[in-house]
Each structure stands twice: as structure tokens, then as C-alpha cells.
Design an enzyme around this catalytic site. Structure first.
Site, PDB file in Angstrom:
ATOM      1  CD  GLU A  77      53.992  36.733   8.117  1.00 45.25           C
ATOM      2  OE1 GLU A  77      54.812  37.197   7.311  1.00 45.25           O
ATOM      3  OE2 GLU A  77      54.075  36.881   9.346  1.00 45.25           O
ATOM      4  CB  CYS A  79      56.751  31.917  13.310  1.00 49.98           C
ATOM      5  SG  CYS A  79      55.274  32.937  13.403  1.00 49.98           S
TER       6      CYS A  79
END
Ligand code: NAD
Length: 443
Positions: free
Chosen positions: A156, A264
Site C-alpha cells: 500500500e 498483512c
């Protein structure tokens, strides 16, 4: 080729937009009608640099569309990517929750027509692709399909660059037709000479977890070295540079800080340890990484308290940065949230600022904190200013202006973005991470 993404989150939307940008016809599906309505209206539900322009241009050129209707989107597709969330199931074992993957699989199975490749883009435990295949076969014995694993490695904040200039693309497929469809989809990257790795599905599934666990290990490792630096009078940034220049080690992911967060690393390290337990092959190193990181997030609150003399009751503490890293609005598992709650439990009053994460933080933090317009407003009357996320705009703050705004000139720099001597010259007491060379004093 015709591509359908099931799940239009950080991964599904970026991947869908990038495939459309390669020239494929892409439909992004999500069961969140609000998200799809926004996208149909030309608004982007997440913060990701470069994404709004890419989405707008591909929508304009008719290659990218959005829907809540899985069946119609899947019927025509050559490849259907499952990119739904696989967060921890919430159980003590930390297993990945595959309920969204299974739900998506059922919907896809009901709709496929003609040869279709079902691709697991979500991060899923080893064997999940086998399960997807069994489910589809049971539900649709007549269907012509193959299942492949194609884990995603984008970060990201740099997602488009990572998708278009990847370190590698992993294609896990036993079926030659499935492999060929994926090769055709990624053909533009072949032309860029991106490394392709063709593996079995199970190997591909494990590569993703092993990669994230290794990155998490580097972070927990340097964080423990940082603690030692503080005890022995050494500087962790110089230690990191000293070891990172060894190209067997590499300099990335060796920045000491407040522990890793995000959607994550925390859940993937947990899921990997659960997989190890399940298969009687425990991953002791990764288990330690998880434990070190959990402790670290809480330890940061003690560090702030210590800098304030041990008692933060009634003290005003300014927090700069809420997202788990810069250039994203993602606050999932962010260290800032753990820090804020721990300081509140100790009786502190919190005022916070983040350049883009405030909207996501509001539903989580509610009215327990004061939301500020900018870094200087956040520092107003604070007893300590804590930098938690290293946003660019926090790297060159006007330290004199900050100091004048504050009740006490205490800077707790959990990302080591200021040089201690600089901060000291501007009248601050600077507490970094792993800066044993610059003695921490309390105010
Ligand atoms: P996300 O939560 O941002 O998006 C998931 C989306 O799927 C949501 O919008 C949700 O509404 C939708 N969804 C769930 N079930 C659905 C269904 N049956 N039909 C249609 N839509 C459905 O998640 P994310 O961050 O994009 O992550 C997706 C997967 O990719 C996870 O497995 C994650 O581990 C993996 N991954 C994430 C990143 C990252 O940086 N975010 C990077 C690599 C891999």
C-alpha cells in the site's frame, strides 16, 4: 482478455485498474454496495497515490467497470480473481479466516460459463486452492475450470508501481491452460523483463507467507537490537546501516520503530505459525517474531510514559500519524492505535493528527481523542509529541513553532526521523528508538 475481480479492496481495486491499464477488460465486484456506488460515481474509496487517475482513465476508455452482481461479471470472464479479505479468524490459533474466500467461491461456481481460470489472489494458507477446486467441482460437476494461485506482493502506498514493476510474479498452477491464461494476462510485464516464477499451487501459497514472515522477522530483529542499543550506548541506525550494507542482508526493513502493523504482516505471521502447528512443523522463529511485535507495541506506551517521568495521568500527549505506514489511509493493526489505548488506560489525554487516516480512525477511536487539523494544532499545549508514522510532511516540521505550541518540549520520535542533535538545538528533549548514544532524559 476478460477479467473479473471479486473483492474491490486495496488489492482488488489496484490489480483491477492495473490489468485494465494493460488493455484487458476488467469488472470489479464487491458486495459492499456503498463502495461500488462510490466507484460508479467516480470516487475512490481508498487512498492510494496514482489510483484515482488510473481508474478514471480506464473507466473513460470503457475497460473498467464496477458492480455488486457477481453472476453477470463472472459469466463472461476468462479469469476470475478472488481478492477478498483473509483476516485472522479471531481464534487463539491465529488461523486465516477463509469464510469470505469460500463465499466468493460459491458465487463464482454458480456463474462460470466456458473455460474459466479461478485465481486465488488473496493470501490463503497452503491447500486453499485445492479446497476451492473441490468446492467448485462439487457445486458444478459440469464446469470447465482450473484453479491457480497468484499471490500479491504490492505494498500500500506504492501499489501501482509495485504492480507494474514487480520484484517477481509468482504463478502457481498445475493446469497448463490456467498457466497460459495468467501468462497472457501478465504479458506486458514479460516485455518489461519482470521475473516470473512458475510453481505448484502449494509452493506459490507458501511463498507469500514465507516472504511476509521474513520481512516481519527483519523488523522484529532490528527492534530487539534497538532495545539492546539503548542499554549499551549504541546507535541502531548505524548498526542497521552497518549490517544492511552487507548485500547478503540488505538494508530494507531494518528500520527500528514501534512494531509492524497493517493488514498483512500481523495476520500472515499468525496464520503461518498456525499452519506450522497444524502440520506438526512449528515455526519457532516466526512465533517469536509475533510475540516480540505484540510486546513492542505496548512497550512504546511505557517508553512515552517513562519520558514523562513515569506518570502520564492527566498529561496531554500529541500523536502524529495514525496509519500503519505513510501514504495509505489503512489503520488496520496500526501501532498508533495500541499506543493510544495504552496511554489512555494510563490516564493520558490524547490529541491526534494524520494527513489521511483520520476518517478511518474516527469510528475506531470515537470521541476519546481530540482530532486536530495539522501537526502544529496537535502539538498545542501538549506535554509530549510522539511521531508514530513517518509521513513526509512530518520530516521537516518547524521545530521552533512546535516547541512554542507545546507545554513541554518533549519529542518522542518512534521513527527516528529527526537527528537528536537537531532537535536538541531547537530546545527539545529528543527520545528516539535505539539511540543509546544520545542519552534519554525525562522532563
Ligand atoms: P480489503 O478488506 O481492502 O478488501 C476486500 C474486499 O472484498 C472488501 O471490499 C469486501 O467487501 C470484499 N468482499 C468480501 N467478500 C466478498 C464477496 N463474496 N464478493 C464480493 N466482494 C467481497 O482487503 P485487501 O487489503 O484488498 O486484501 C485482500 C487480500 O489480499 C487479503 O488476503 C490480503 O492478505 C491480500 N493482500 C493484501 C495486501 C495489502 O497491502 N492490502 C497486499 C498483498 C496481499
Amino acid at each position: 482478455m476478460r477479467v473479473t475481480m471479486i473483492g474491490t479492496g486495496y488489492v482488488g481495486l489496484v490489480t483491477g485498474a492495473c490489468f485494465a491499464d494493460f488493455g484487458h477488460d476488467v469488472v470489479c465486484v464487491d458486495r459492499d454496495a456503498g463502495k461500488i456506488a462510490m466507484l460508479q460515481d467516480g470516487r475512490i474509496p481508498i487512498f492510494e497515490p496514482g489510483l484515482p487517475d488510473m481508474v478514471a482513465s480506464n473507466v473513460r476508455q470503457g475497460r473498467l467497470s464496477f458492480t455488486t452482481e457477481t453472476a453477470s461479471a463472472v459469466r463472461e470472464a476468462d479469469a476470475v480473481f478472488i481478492a477478498v479479505g483473509t483476516e485472522s479468524s479471531g481464534g487463539r490459533d491465529g488461523k486465516a479466516d477463509l469464510s469470505a474466500v469460500r463465499a466468493a467461491t460459491r458465487e463464482v461456481a454458480a456463474a462460470i460459463e466456458g473455460f474459466t481460470v479461478i485465481v486465488a489472489k488473496s493470501t490463503v494458507p497452503v491447500g486453499a486452492c485445492d479446497e476451492i477446486e473441490r468446492m467448485v467441482r462439487d457445486l458444478r460437476p459440469d464446469a470447465d475450470f482450473a484453479v491457480a494461485s497468484n499471490p500479491e506482493f504490492l505494498r500500500e502506498g506504492a501499489a501501482i508501481r509495485d504492480f507494474k514493476l514487480p520484484d517477481r510474479i509468482v504463478i502457481g498452477a498445475e493446469d497448463e491452460r490456467a498457466r497460459q491464461v495468467l501468462v497472457d494476462l501478465y504479458r506486458p510485464l514479460y516485455l518489461n523483463a519482470a521475473p516470473f516464477l512458475h510453481t505448484s499451487r502449494r509452493t506459490a501459497e507458501l511463498i507469500k507467507y514465507a516472504a511476509n514472515a521474513f520481512l516481519a522477522t527483519k523488523i522484529s530483529f532490528i527492534n530487539e537490537i534497538a532495545d539492546l542499543c539503548e542499554r549499551v550506548g549504541a546507535d541502531v541506525q548505524q548498526v542497521a546501516r552497518g549490517i544492511g550494507l552487507d548485500n547478503r542482508i540488505g538494508s530494507k526493513f531494518l528500520h527500528a520503530g514501534p512494531g509492524f502493523g497493517g493488514s498483512c504482516l500481523p495476520k500472515d505471521t499468525l496464520a503461518l505459525t498456525a499452519m506450522g502447528q497444524e502440520h506438526a512443523s512449528p515455526l519457532r522463529i516466526v512465533e517469536a517474531v509475533v510475540a516480540v511485535n505484540d510486546q513492542r507495541k505496548r512497550a512504546m506506551a511505557r517508553k512515552v510514559a517513562q519520558a514523562l517521568g513515569g506518570d502520564v495521568g492527566g498529561r496531554r500527549i500529541a500523536i502524529l500519524g495514525l496509519t500503519f505506514k505513510p501514504n495509505t489511509d489503512d489503520i488496520r493493526e496500526a501501532s498508533a492505535l495500541v499506543l493510544i489505548r495504552a496511554l489512555q488506560d494510563m490516564g493520558a489525554h490524547l490529541q491526534v493528527f494524520d494527513p489521511v487516516g483520520m476518517d478511518n480512525a474516527r469510528p475506531v477511536l470515537g470521541d476519546s481523542v481530540v482530532y486536530c487539523q495539522n501537526a502544529y494544532a496537535c502539538a498545542q499545549d501538549a506535554d509530549a509529541l510522539v511521531i508514530v508514522t513517518e509521513w513526509e510532511q512530518f520530516r521537516a516540521l518547524d521545530l521552533d513553532r512546535l516547541r512554542r505550541a507545546m507545554r513541554q518540549p518533549l519529542l518522542v520520535d518512534l521513527r527516528n526521523i529527526y537527528r537528536p542533535d537537531d532537535a536538541t538545538r531547537h530546545g527539545f528533549v529528543h527520545i528516539g528508538v535505539g539511540k543509546g548514544g544520545s542519552p534519554a532524559s525525562s522532563v
